[in-house]
Design an enzyme around this catalytic site. Structure first.
Site, short mmCIF file in Angstrom:
data_model
loop_
_atom_site.label_atom_id
_atom_site.label_comp_id
_atom_site.label_asym_id
_atom_site.label_seq_id
_atom_site.Cartn_x
_atom_site.Cartn_y
_atom_site.Cartn_z
N LYS A 199 0.87 -1.21 0.10
CA LYS A 199 -0.45 -0.29 0.36
C LYS A 199 0.98 0.93 0.51
O LYS A 199 1.54 1.40 0.47
CB LYS A 199 -1.34 0.11 1.03
CG LYS A 199 -2.07 0.91 0.94
CD LYS A 199 -2.69 1.71 2.32
CE LYS A 199 -1.59 2.28 2.97
NZ LYS A 199 -1.30 3.65 2.42
N GLU A 273 10.51 0.66 10.14
CA GLU A 273 11.72 1.61 9.25
C GLU A 273 11.16 3.09 9.76
O GLU A 273 9.47 3.12 9.03
CB GLU A 273 11.78 1.85 7.94
CG GLU A 273 12.40 0.83 7.64
CD GLU A 273 14.52 0.44 7.64
OE1 GLU A 273 14.66 1.58 7.69
OE2 GLU A 273 14.65 -0.67 7.31
N CYS A 307 13.23 11.02 6.68
CA CYS A 307 13.47 10.55 7.96
C CYS A 307 15.03 10.07 8.46
O CYS A 307 14.67 10.04 9.96
CB CYS A 307 13.20 9.29 7.53
SG CYS A 307 13.84 7.84 6.46
N GLU A 404 10.55 15.42 15.64
CA GLU A 404 10.38 15.50 14.14
C GLU A 404 9.84 16.19 13.68
O GLU A 404 8.28 15.76 13.04
CB GLU A 404 10.36 13.73 13.40
CG GLU A 404 10.61 13.19 12.71
CD GLU A 404 10.01 12.13 11.38
OE1 GLU A 404 9.59 11.80 11.41
OE2 GLU A 404 11.31 11.54 10.61
P1 NAD Z 1 2.28 7.60 8.44
O1 NAD Z 1 3.37 6.66 9.86
O2 NAD Z 1 1.69 8.90 9.12
O3 NAD Z 1 2.21 7.04 7.05
C1 NAD Z 1 2.92 6.29 6.69
C2 NAD Z 1 2.28 4.73 5.83
O4 NAD Z 1 1.45 4.31 6.81
C3 NAD Z 1 0.88 5.49 4.75
O5 NAD Z 1 0.43 4.90 3.60
C4 NAD Z 1 -0.49 5.64 5.79
O6 NAD Z 1 -1.58 5.34 4.50
C5 NAD Z 1 -0.51 4.37 6.50
N1 NAD Z 1 -0.59 4.16 7.90
C6 NAD Z 1 -1.37 5.39 8.82
N2 NAD Z 1 -2.29 5.02 9.42
C7 NAD Z 1 -2.09 3.41 9.95
C8 NAD Z 1 -1.91 2.22 10.30
N3 NAD Z 1 -2.69 2.43 11.61
N4 NAD Z 1 -1.61 0.82 10.02
C9 NAD Z 1 -1.13 0.80 8.77
N5 NAD Z 1 -1.01 1.77 8.12
C10 NAD Z 1 -1.25 3.03 8.27
O7 NAD Z 1 4.09 7.94 8.07
P2 NAD Z 1 3.87 9.14 7.05
O8 NAD Z 1 3.91 10.71 6.99
O9 NAD Z 1 3.35 8.93 5.63
O10 NAD Z 1 5.64 9.32 6.39
C11 NAD Z 1 6.35 10.44 7.82
C12 NAD Z 1 7.27 9.76 8.15
O11 NAD Z 1 8.07 8.06 7.68
C13 NAD Z 1 8.59 9.79 9.10
O12 NAD Z 1 8.10 9.38 10.90
C14 NAD Z 1 9.76 9.42 8.51
O13 NAD Z 1 11.22 9.62 9.19
C15 NAD Z 1 9.10 8.43 8.56
N6 NAD Z 1 9.87 7.22 7.29
C16 NAD Z 1 10.74 6.64 7.40
C17 NAD Z 1 11.51 6.17 7.00
C18 NAD Z 1 12.60 5.13 7.40
O14 NAD Z 1 13.29 3.90 7.04
N7 NAD Z 1 12.86 4.59 8.66
C19 NAD Z 1 11.40 6.37 5.30
C20 NAD Z 1 11.17 7.10 5.44
C21 NAD Z 1 10.27 8.00 6.00
#
Ligand code: NAD
Length: 499
Positions: A199, A273, A307, A404
């Protein structure tokens, strides 16, 4: 008086910023070939959602609708898992060298359509075309190439032991590097013989669905990869589906924790991640101009939606004034605006919600007593934009030093000794990345041993390579993506057991 002495007495000419730095617009004009509506990709075909529902994907640069995206409900996610489960046995039994050919084909087809994908990625996510063109798309292709090379070398993943795929893997990714995160997730899974239900994030689904066209063109057997689109509820269905042998999540720490609670008590293999709050540490013997470029790249790359962004600058007191003054001058010439303009350095913030979060955290920094610096900068009237921002006078207890922000906001702290730098850098619940700028190799070695971060860059920042494992410690998650270590998260040792 000799002429030479007179010359040195003259005041040094200051660099002039302003009109001299104006550029004519240089918009990228390649056709992103967008469809007005995108369906789900299940069993090798585009299918309407059984939920009957769609949502809009908008262009954050101008808030206009780009396309309608299907919203996957429980029956759709179930259909995707069933398709993946049917595809699994034949795919796992396909010789590795044949699986590798599909991955090579995907990489080559992506290269063929690189410019189109870069434009689509920029329009859907807001990142500057310079970055999607020179980083996201080439790096995504590089991940498929790299893992294609591993597909026929399963005997070398764990020398002396044979490995087997896990089965169907559920994957959820964020919006900051939509195509690249997808490549990080599906390339190793496929190379090792797994099938995938993935997804994408709700604000950036388009390049995944364009990649589905490439998967069809590459002749990938139906069901090996399935894309279901939607928001958090769909994500929870993907992560919680009983047919998943493993789940891989990239996103915020908050959602990562919710998924771990959801799956507690199951035997599901997991990789997480998550977020970060990296320290970028500059010592007084660092090459200062090079460090300033590294600091700018560390926090303003992709509007700071990274991230591993170097969002906390720790600067050695003897050079703090010099570094901060050069940083101020440097960010005065950053160009904020139309992401499709090839001269743009900072594009649009990905969504209105993310912009509101950045504003909230910046306001907290001002309220808590840090000093704000933003260069004068004209932002477009429509769309989500935020200027490059520096905070000085930051203490470790400020929210802007702890949370963050995921935006173009740098919090600057100072230190006097190496021990203080290490202590401050590690004083965070996160542990994804760090940067060290110094002339001394011994100091780099000590810092990289003592910093609790998955990646430590020395005299550079934000460098990535498919052969280099990436992942976190502490609340930044567990598991690695990339390199041989990344493969281990997609296999079990034949006959059972963990690698
Ligand atoms: P988010 O956690 O809000 O969303 C990430 C994904 O999870 C989206 O596809 C979202 O629809 C889905 N999601 C939301 N609620 C969910 C649930 N309850 N169960 C399953 N899936 C769910 O994060 P974001 O705002 O999209 O992305 C930013 C975050 O991602 C930042 O914290 C960033 O640091 C992190 N990030 C980490 C890495 C890494 O490699 N460590 C890489 C990129 C981004």
């Amino acid at each position: 008086m000799p002429a030479r002495r007179r010359a040195t007495a003259r005041p040094r000419a200051a660099l002039i910023f302003g009109d001299l730095w104006e550029f004519d617009p240089a918009p990228e004009t390649a056709d992103p070939r967008l469809k007005p509506r995108y369906e789900l990709f299940i069993g090798g075909s585009f299918v309407r959602p059984r939920s009957g529902r769609y949502f809009d994907s908008i262009n954050p640069a101008n808030e206009r609708r780009l396309a309608e995206i299907a919203l996957a409900g429980p029956a759709d996610v179930d259909a995707a898992y069933q398709a993946a489960a049917r595809a699994f046995r034949p795919w796992a039994a396909t010789p590795g060298r044949e699986r590798g050919k599909y991955l090579f084909r995907i990489a080559r087809l992506l290269q063929d359509r690189a410019r189109e994908f870069a434009v689509a990625e920029t329009m859907d996510g807001g990142k500057p075309i310079r970055e999607s063109r020179d980083f996201d798309v080439p790096m995504a292709a590089a991940h498929f190439f790299y893992h294609a090379g591993w597909a026929d070398k399963l005997d070398y993943v764990v020398p002396g032991r044979s490995v087997a795929p896990l089965g169907v893997v559920g994957q959820v990714i964020p919006w900051n590097f939509p195509l690249l995160m997808l490549a990080w997730k599906i390339a190793p899974a496929l190379a090792m013989g797994n099938c995938v239900v993935l997804k994408p994030a709700e604000t950036t689904s388009i390049t995944a669905l364009k990649l589905a066209e490439i998967l069809q063109d590459a002749g990938l057997p139906p069901g090996v990869v399935n894309f279901v689109t939607g928001a958090g509820e769909t994500g929870a269905l993907v992560m919680g589906h009983p047919a998943a042998s493993k789940v891989a999540f990239t996103g915020s720490t908050e959602v990562g924790k919710a998924i771990m609670r959801q799956l507690a008590g199951t035997d599901r293999k997991m990789t997480m991640e998550l977020g970060g709050k990296a320290a970028n540490i500059v010592f007084d013997d660092a090459p200062i101009d090079q460090a300033v470029e590294g600091i700018v790249n560390g926090i303003f790359f992709n509007q700071g939606h990274v991230c591993c962004a170097g969002s906390r600058l720790l600067v050695h007191e003897p050079v703090a004034d010099r570094v901060i003054s050069r940083l101020r001058n440097r960010i005065r010439v950053l160009r904020v605006g139309d992401p499709l303009d090839k001269n743009t350095d900072l594009g649009a913030i990905n969504s209105g919600a993310q912009l509101a979060k950045i504003r909230r955290l910046v306001a907290s920094g001002v309220r808590e007593g840090a000093s704000l610096f933003q260069p004068p900068c004209r932002l477009p009237a429509r769309g989500f934009y935020y200027p490059p921002t520096l905070f000085t006078g930051v203490t470790q207890s400020h929210r802007i030093a702890r949370e963050e922000i995921f935006g173009p906001v740098l919090s600057i702290l100072t230190f006097r000794t190496v021990d203080e730098a290490i202590e401050k850098a590690n004083n965070t619940p996160y542990g994804l990345s760090a940067g060290v700028w110094t002339d001394k190799g011994s100091r780099i070695l000590r810092m990289s041993t003592e910093l609790k971060a998955g990646v430590v860059w020395a005299n550079t920042f934000n460098r990535f390579d498919p052969s280099s494992p990436f992942g976190g410690y502490k609340e930044s998650g567990f598991g690695r993506e990339g390199g041989r270590q990344g493969l281990l998260d997609y296999v079990r040792l034949a006959g059972g057991g963990e690698p």
